[in-house]
Enzyme design. Sequence first.
Site, PDB file in Angstrom:
ATOM      1  N   PHE A 113     -55.689 -38.919  32.722  1.00  0.00           N
ATOM      2  CA  PHE A 113     -56.652 -38.632  31.437  1.00  0.00           C
ATOM      3  C   PHE A 113     -57.396 -37.174  32.114  1.00  0.00           C
ATOM      4  CE2 PHE A 113     -61.098 -39.339  31.915  1.00  0.00           C
ATOM      5  CZ  PHE A 113     -61.158 -40.310  33.123  1.00  0.00           C
ATOM      6  N   LYS A 114     -57.494 -37.191  33.439  1.00  0.00           N
ATOM      7  CA  LYS A 114     -58.567 -36.041  33.794  1.00  0.00           C
ATOM      8  C   LYS A 114     -58.064 -34.582  33.514  1.00  0.00           C
ATOM      9  CE  LYS A 114     -60.371 -38.815  37.598  1.00  0.00           C
ATOM     10  NZ  LYS A 114     -59.803 -40.152  37.265  1.00  0.00           N
ATOM     11  N   ASP A 115     -56.652 -34.652  33.214  1.00  0.00           N
ATOM     12  CA  ASP A 115     -56.142 -33.488  32.783  1.00  0.00           C
ATOM     13  C   ASP A 115     -56.903 -32.900  31.485  1.00  0.00           C
ATOM     14  OD1 ASP A 115     -54.236 -32.944  34.709  1.00  0.00           O
ATOM     15  OD2 ASP A 115     -52.792 -34.358  33.615  1.00  0.00           O
TER      16      ASP A 115
END
Length: 466
Positions: A113-115
């Site tokens: 999810f960091k993208d």
Amino acid sequence: MRYVSTRGKSPEVSFKEVLLRGLAPDGGLYLPTSWPQFNVKELRKVLGDNFSYQALASEIIYPFTKDSLDKDELSELIHRAYDSFSAEDIVPMKRLNSKLWIGELFHGPTLAFKDIALQLVGELFENQLQKKSENITIVGATSGDTGSAAIEACRDRERMEIFILHPHGRTSEVQRRQMTSVHSENVFNIAIEGTFDDCQDLVKGMFADVDFSTRINMSAVNSINWARVMAQIVYYWWASMQTTDNGIVNFCVPSGNFGNIFAGFSAHNMGLPVERFIVASNRNDVLDRFFRNGEMELRDVAPTYSPSMDIQVSSNFERLLFEVFERDGLLVEQAFKTLRSKGTLSVSDDILAGIQRKWASSRVTDQETLAMIKKITEEYDYVIDPHTAVGIEAAERHMTQLQAPIISLATAHPSKFPDAVEEASGFSPILPSHLSDLYERKESYEILPNDEVIVKSYILKQRNGE
Ligand SMILES: *Cc1c(COP(=O)(O)O)cnc(C)c1O
């Protein structure tokens, strides 16, 4: 829109400074001076039917950045950031049953999810640097997911160079390869002969060396940067609007540094109706213990199947405390002083009761994590990663006490953690096509000793292109 520090001792600043600086000079984290307000009905009117994730993102983010960007410019950066995603609607929503939805946050280039935040932060950095004709050097430490997401966000950009330190031999193979197989002139991977904590101490040491950090115009992209939280607020509105008309939902989030779920709480402060936030922890349950008894007590970190949640101190928790203490920075500062000196921090019974009206939590063991991966595979023919499994287990435990449906966030693609998935379900998930040759790609990284002088001279040399 101006920004204040959670420790209350730094002057208010603009978005530009918040973005490039990260941490406030008094050691606190930045938050907006007030929360812009939205409501679902108005948003639907403005956006029309079948609106895109990008269109919603432009609406939600604009008030936070409008001092530094006009709306068209912002919208262009948002579109460029999410071009690299493999799902057309960026965050697809999957319904498992009448009370449980999954928000798939893992369709970005590095499968975590960091993208979603970092792809946009990369665009924002470049935009601001171009305007200032300035170059920066990003130096970061990673135990896994942040490093690859930051590298993908910064690769091939003209005005930045990025150096990522990872502990040699201590990340998973997928995580390491996602970093070391990027061959770009501005990307440098350093494998440190030491632990993740050693890597982090090296970065802190370099920041503290003002001569060095000024000389290279050093910057960071870690999860305390407000811009990352800001970008994540969008999918809470999105998830809610995709699954209900104007109704209330619950969110369950596998949590580590508390950045993801704090973005949900920010959306709530902006007007999104939420019944409860459920914080899901693995064995490293510092957050679960706080939400149960109002006391945060630090303990050693134990490795688990959900390594991105293996943390001792959740840095973004400070932002929640600031809100809970009615934005009294001195109280926040005192609380963290006590945490540093005594290893514990606590709130009064009244404050805890207030927190528990909106927050719940659960602690999930490795065995329960594997059992949940197996159960979801068998019942729904749907494969989840171990972090997502921790979240779903927590969601199911709280389900009977809650009225509204629960949206449980899926923070990584199962193929990012193939060993745990295979152990649980008996088969190994395959990587999506854009990464299918990951195991064959050539890797490059420099192995360096845990020695600040050597790491600094390596960075200086590479920057000069020697
Ligand atoms: C970073 C990460 C988390 C933890 O998110 P926080 O914002 O630190 O709470 C959970 N799952 C995965 C897969 C991650 O990469």
